[in-house]
Motif scaffolding. Structure first.
Motif, PDB file in Angstrom:
ATOM      1  N   LYS A  24      25.572  18.711 -40.211  1.00 57.49           N
ATOM      2  CA  LYS A  24      26.772  18.051 -39.918  1.00 57.49           C
ATOM      3  C   LYS A  24      26.652  16.971 -39.366  1.00 57.49           C
ATOM      4  O   LYS A  24      27.596  16.172 -38.668  1.00 57.49           O
ATOM      5  CB  LYS A  24      27.219  19.305 -39.818  1.00 57.49           C
ATOM      6  N   TYR A  35      21.412  16.198 -48.685  1.00 52.92           N
ATOM      7  CA  TYR A  35      22.041  17.899 -49.910  1.00 52.92           C
ATOM      8  C   TYR A  35      21.130  19.002 -50.168  1.00 52.92           C
ATOM      9  O   TYR A  35      21.286  20.353 -50.455  1.00 52.92           O
ATOM     10  CB  TYR A  35      23.225  17.313 -51.245  1.00 52.92           C
ATOM     11  N   GLU A  53      28.539  26.218 -53.295  1.00 50.80           N
ATOM     12  CA  GLU A  53      29.336  26.106 -52.156  1.00 50.80           C
ATOM     13  C   GLU A  53      29.018  24.337 -52.181  1.00 50.80           C
ATOM     14  O   GLU A  53      30.340  23.693 -52.595  1.00 50.80           O
ATOM     15  CB  GLU A  53      29.574  26.501 -51.557  1.00 50.80           C
ATOM     16  N   PHE A  54      27.516  24.536 -51.249  1.00 48.65           N
ATOM     17  CA  PHE A  54      27.701  22.728 -51.058  1.00 48.65           C
ATOM     18  C   PHE A  54      27.215  21.664 -52.547  1.00 48.65           C
ATOM     19  O   PHE A  54      27.640  20.706 -52.252  1.00 48.65           O
ATOM     20  CB  PHE A  54      26.724  22.708 -50.611  1.00 48.65           C
ATOM     21  N   GLU A  57      30.660  21.039 -53.069  1.00 52.93           N
ATOM     22  CA  GLU A  57      31.117  19.965 -51.998  1.00 52.93           C
ATOM     23  C   GLU A  57      30.272  18.570 -52.294  1.00 52.93           C
ATOM     24  O   GLU A  57      30.546  17.417 -51.765  1.00 52.93           O
ATOM     25  CB  GLU A  57      30.781  20.202 -50.379  1.00 52.93           C
ATOM     26  N   LEU A  60      31.858  16.422 -55.025  1.00 50.97           N
ATOM     27  CA  LEU A  60      33.146  15.936 -54.375  1.00 50.97           C
ATOM     28  C   LEU A  60      32.958  14.471 -53.968  1.00 50.97           C
ATOM     29  O   LEU A  60      33.789  13.639 -53.588  1.00 50.97           O
ATOM     30  CB  LEU A  60      33.960  17.056 -53.797  1.00 50.97           C
TER      31      LEU A  60
END
Length: 475
Positions: A24, A35, A53-54, A57, A60
């Motif tokens: 982050k 990633y 989940e990552f 993301e 997206l």
């Protein structure tokens, strides 16, 4: 990059919170490598849902996965058993032209196999341009998981392999052993030796149970001899090496093949004996009618301060049944829970009823069946029915049959036993009635099977069998 390296370091140290902080704090300069490191870290540390989940993301943010992303994702999907997500990821790999990449394709195959989607795995496997021996073995193991449905296909895959290693052979041996094709297991083992492969401990522990099931004593002795010659067991020579599980398998083979002398020889040479070792001897002695030896072995077990379990008492009660030790068997049943803390199960009740039945004490067997503290079970009543057949008690057989038909109306053994009781009693009209009922209920008797072990292998036969190549000479 340094960010990716830090994430990898924290992941390997199981510090995923720190890995996320590093991720982050890179001022939104996210890329596929960072990633990949984070997704891999979560999935490798058992947090598959976080890893997926990552991945969501990442999509997206329009970051395109690469050939290293997909294997991690596949493992994560398998961990959470998400078939729908697997198909979505497969579709994306196809869209990106990565479906046939060796890393991606192999991961897809293994994932489909773990999810028992064998047809999907087979399709991807057939399309892969490069297939290593690990992937071939994975396919064989995948079919093995399906049991009787995975045998023909597993053999086909195995025979297509050009380079078969020990893992390939162990896999195909395991397929046959798990599916009950014990004769096929032994034949494959012989082929493996002919191909120049050296068996390992996995091979031995797969083949020995096949010898046990077929009572193939010669084959079992050969395997035991091979183990000794090639150092696969210490043969009781070194107390620091614990090969208890392996020697238990050898001892179990000898016991089930009827050679209690060999079983005792292995038992006596074992440096470390566990409860299973004692149970194998007690059950073996009981099975083959050596009641006194079984009881003597139990006494020695108690002297060694080893606590018996439910298997121990099944062996003891079976020994009392076969040897006619009714009073001792009754005493063991009474002492099981009060003295040894072992709660009786249906297997123990069945042994006692069988014991009373063999001794001709049918009324006692019936009383025991109706007053036992566990739920009524067809095995118990079948044992009583068998005793009625042995002693020609047709009236009590009627009672046992009625209970059996209530509990398990489709079992062919019930009808066969009842028919045999009526034959002994000379009640031929009832014999015809039973057979008529079998036809009406579409109940068919499984044919009996016999086999004999010769130097060239094990030969099996069923009733009126004419398929053996030497059938004419045999008959």
């Amino acid at each position: 990059s340094s960010t990716t390296s830090l994430i990898n370091m924290y992941s390997k140290c199981h510090q995923m919170n720190d890995a996320v902080l590093v991720f982050k704090n890179q001022l939104h300069d996210y890329n596929v490598f960072a990633y990949n490191a984070l997704i891999y870290g979560f999935i490798a540390n058992g947090f598959a849902e976080n890893g997926l989940e990552f991945y969501g993301e990442m999509r997206l943010m329009s970051i395109v996965p690469d050939r290293f992303t997909f294997p991690c994702l596949m493992k994560g999907c398998c961990d959470v058993m998400d078939v729908l997500e697997v198909r979505k990821i497969h579709g994306l790999a196809f869209k990106l032209g990565l479906e046939l990449d060796v890393f991606v394709g192999s991961a897809l195959v293994k994932c489909y196999l773990k999810l028992l989607l064998i047809e999907d795995a087979h399709v991807v496997f057939e399309e892969l341009p490069v297939r290593d021996v690990v992937l071939w073995n994975a396919m064989v193991n995948g079919f093995a998981q399906l049991g009787l449905k995975g045998v023909g296909d597993a053999v086909m895959i195995f025979e297509m392999m050009k380079d078969k290693d020990i893992f390939s052979w162990n896999s195909i041996l395991s397929v046959h052993e798990q599916c009950g094709d014990y004769d096929g297991t032994l034949r494959l083992f012989e082929s493996m030796l002919d191909a120049g492969l050296r068996p390992d401990l996995v091979t031995v522990t797969t083949v020995l149970p096949a010898c046990s099931k077929l009572a193939a004593l010669m084959h079992g002795r050969e395997i035991h001899g091979y183990m000794i010659i090639n150092g696969l067991s210490n043969n009781g020579n070194c107390k620091n090496i614990d090969d208890t599980l392996l020697m238990n398998a050898v001892m179990d083979m000898y016991a089930k093949c009827g050679s209690m002398r060999d079983a005792l020889m292995v038992f006596d040479k074992m440096s470390n004996k566990d409860l299973a070792s004692w149970n194998i001897m007690i059950v073996g002695y009981g099975l083959h009618g050596y009641g006194k030896k079984a009881l003597n072995m139990f006494s020695k077990l108690c002297e060694a301060n080893i606590k018996p379990d439910d298997v121990t008492f099944v062996g003891l009660l079976s020994a009392c049944s076969h040897a006619g030790f009714v009073s001792q068997g009754r005493e063991f049943m009474l002492q099981m829970e009060s003295k040894y803390g072992v709660v009786p199960t249906i297997e123990h009740y069945t042994c006692v009823i069988d014991m009373f039945g063999r001794a001709g004490q049918l009324e006692e067997a019936y009383e025991f069946a109706v007053t036992m503290s566990v739920e009524s079970n067809p095995v118990v009543w079948r044992a009583l029915l068998s005793a009625c057949h042995l002693h020609g008690n047709a009236n009590l057989a009627d009672v046992a049959t009625q209970r059996l038909f209530e509990l398990e109306p489709e079992h062919c053994g019930n009808y066969v036993l009842m028919s045999n009781v009526y034959v002994v009693a000379g009640r031929y009209k009832e014999v015809l009635d039973v057979r008529k009922t079998m036809r009406e209920q579409n109940v068919k008797k499984t044919p009996g099977c016999s086999w004999i072990e010769l130097k060239d292998g094990v030969h099996a036969f069923i009733t009126c069998d004419r398929f053996h190549p030497e059938a004419k000479s045999i008959y």
